[in-house]
Design an enzyme around this catalytic site. Structure first.
Site, short mmCIF file in Angstrom:
data_model
loop_
_atom_site.label_atom_id
_atom_site.label_comp_id
_atom_site.label_asym_id
_atom_site.label_seq_id
_atom_site.Cartn_x
_atom_site.Cartn_y
_atom_site.Cartn_z
N LYS A 51 0.82 -1.22 0.00
CA LYS A 51 0.00 0.00 0.00
C LYS A 51 0.86 1.26 0.00
CE LYS A 51 -4.40 -1.82 1.20
NZ LYS A 51 -5.69 -1.72 1.88
N LYS A 58 -3.62 -10.55 -6.63
CA LYS A 58 -4.94 -10.65 -6.02
C LYS A 58 -5.95 -9.69 -6.63
CE LYS A 58 -6.10 -8.22 -1.96
NZ LYS A 58 -6.51 -7.99 -0.61
N LYS A 116 -10.53 -4.71 -4.46
CA LYS A 116 -11.61 -3.76 -4.71
C LYS A 116 -11.07 -2.38 -5.01
CE LYS A 116 -13.32 -4.00 -0.05
NZ LYS A 116 -12.38 -3.59 1.00
P1 ATP Z 1 -8.32 -3.54 -0.59
O1 ATP Z 1 -7.87 -4.31 -1.78
O2 ATP Z 1 -9.20 -2.39 -0.89
O3 ATP Z 1 -7.23 -3.23 0.36
P2 ATP Z 1 -9.56 -6.00 0.05
O4 ATP Z 1 -10.25 -6.22 -1.26
O5 ATP Z 1 -8.42 -6.83 0.41
O6 ATP Z 1 -9.24 -4.47 0.22
P3 ATP Z 1 -10.83 -6.13 2.66
O7 ATP Z 1 -12.07 -5.41 2.97
O8 ATP Z 1 -9.61 -5.62 3.26
O9 ATP Z 1 -10.73 -6.19 1.08
O10 ATP Z 1 -10.95 -7.67 2.94
C1 ATP Z 1 -12.10 -8.35 3.26
C2 ATP Z 1 -11.85 -9.84 3.22
O11 ATP Z 1 -11.81 -10.31 1.87
C3 ATP Z 1 -10.53 -10.31 3.84
O12 ATP Z 1 -10.76 -11.47 4.60
C4 ATP Z 1 -9.67 -10.64 2.67
O13 ATP Z 1 -8.73 -11.64 2.98
C5 ATP Z 1 -10.68 -11.15 1.68
N1 ATP Z 1 -10.23 -10.97 0.30
C6 ATP Z 1 -9.96 -9.79 -0.29
N2 ATP Z 1 -9.58 -9.96 -1.56
C7 ATP Z 1 -9.59 -11.31 -1.79
C8 ATP Z 1 -9.29 -12.12 -2.92
N3 ATP Z 1 -8.89 -11.59 -4.07
N4 ATP Z 1 -9.41 -13.46 -2.80
C9 ATP Z 1 -9.82 -14.01 -1.64
N5 ATP Z 1 -10.13 -13.29 -0.53
C10 ATP Z 1 -10.02 -11.96 -0.59
#
Ligand code: ATP
Ligand code: LTN
Length: 331
Positions: A113, A195, A198
């Site tokens: 980040k 990964k 969002k």
């Molecule tokens: P950002 O990418 O905006 O930092 P994020 O998409 O990782 O955020 P969070 O809200 O931080 O989302 O995570 C919510 C949950 O979703 C966490 O348990 C995270 O491990 C899971 N998660 C996020 N992205 C993935 C992915 N691509 N595959 C599987 N699990 C995911």
């Protein structure tokens, strides 16, 4: 025997993706009947990256509606907004004094980040794992269902808890991660070695839970694959492997079963099938979320009840912590 405690959260930092759904929320739904569950909306974590205030407020409510639309039963679980329970910030402060700057600098998410937002490498971003540890430890959590990207944060949570217990006496239960193998990491459709996130700038890289059927179909059609037109999972074929993971997660089958189903078929047919499968799961969730968002008072009542519940448990742990560290609490 007392029911075990489960804790998890997601940030209202953007539209949730199918990665969040498969890696996290779907498992929360499946586990809610076996455990005492706390599901938070981590708005304090979200502001470690710049957020528009009006949008953050709106997304918080949207996320609450989404949790419920995905199948989380607010009568079974404590569903609340992190910033509504001040104990999170308070415990994080104490835990900060047991956490080393060096170990925070080494966190993968912090490094990623920081590279992504070089103009805003703020203290909150670096402290993110400590706040997450506070979230988890306040509720004497046994199990934390998350995607694999959060594993390092869980390890540091355990380290910090053990350090506190060593110094001040047994206070925190040490939580375990719950990371399901299938779908623990859904990757980007445009860059399948990374990964799906969002906060990705390229909207074609992620399928959002809010995407309509045409958008879902288009994104899967454009997904990066390779040129051999053979639907099998392998390390040399990250794009196809990712699509197979997505398909099997949404179909509730194994990757081997999915491969078999597409034997002799090309990428065109395969991508259409993945798109349709995902869109079929998303449609009823979207309809339910929309219905819930039309009744803001209902959502506000649920979050209020959640806040009260969470506060009661969190305060118990925080009082214990304050006593143990030697804060004056009156005679
Ligand atoms: P950002 O990418 O905006 O930092 P994020 O998409 O990782 O955020 P969070 O809200 O931080 O989302 O995570 C919510 C949950 O979703 C966490 O348990 C995270 O491990 C899971 N998660 C996020 N992205 C993935 C992915 N691509 N595959 C599987 N699990 C995911
Ligand atoms: N950092 C988390 C969101 C989160 C969380 C938590 C997850 C905040 N607090 C406590 C589990 C437990 C993420 O998933 N990106």
């Amino acid at each position: 025997m007392e029911e075990k405690v489960l804790y998890s959260a997601a940030q209202p930092s953007g539209n949730l993706t199918i990665g969040n759904y498969i890696g996290a929320i779907r498992n929360w739904v499946n586990l809610q009947h076996e455990f005492t569950c706390y599901y938070a909306i981590a708005d304090m974590h979200a502001i470690t990256v710049r957020q528009d205030p009006a949008q953050l407020r709106h997304r918080t409510l949207e996320l609450a509606a989404l949790y419920i639309a995905c199948g989380i039963d607010p009568a079974q679980c404590t569903l609340y907004v992190q910033s509504n329970v001040s104990a999170h910030a308070e415990l994080a402060w104490v835990l900060n004094t047991l956490t080393y700057v060096g170990e925070m600098e080494r966190m993968t998410q912090f490094k990623d980040k920081s590279l992504k937002h070089p103009e805003n490498v703020n203290m909150g971003l670096m402290d993110y794992p400590v706040l997450m540890a506070a979230d988890i430890l306040l509720y004497q959590t046994d199990l934390v269902p998350v995607g694999i990207d959060q594993r390092q944060h869980l390890e540091i949570t355990r380290d910090i808890a053990a350090r506190f217990n060593n110094r001040y006496g047994e206070t925190f239960r040490l939580p375990e991660g719950y990371i399901v193998k299938e779908g623990a990491k859904i990757n980007s459709l445009q860059d399948p070695l990374h990964k799906m996130s969002k906060s990705d700038e390229n909207p074609n890289a992620s399928v959002y839970l809010s995407d309509d059927r045409d958008t879902v179909m288009r994104k899967f059609k454009r997904a990066v694959t390779d040129s051999d037109n053979c639907v099998v999972a392998s390390e040399e074929k990250p794009g196809v492997t990712n699509l197979l993971n997505i398909y099997s997660a949404f179909k509730n089958c194994t990757v081997a079963e999915a491969e078999k189903q597409f034997e002799g078929k090309g990428y065109g047919d395969f991508k259409t099938a993945v798109g349709e499968t995902v869109a079929d799961v998303l449609a009823p969730i979207q309809a339910e979320q929309k219905r819930l968002l039309a009744d803001k008072q209902y959502l506000a009542d649920i979050l209020k009840r959640g806040e009260e519940n969470a506060f009661r448990t969190a305060r118990k742990t925080l009082s214990k912590v304050y006593r143990k560290v030697g804060f004056y609490r009156g005679e």
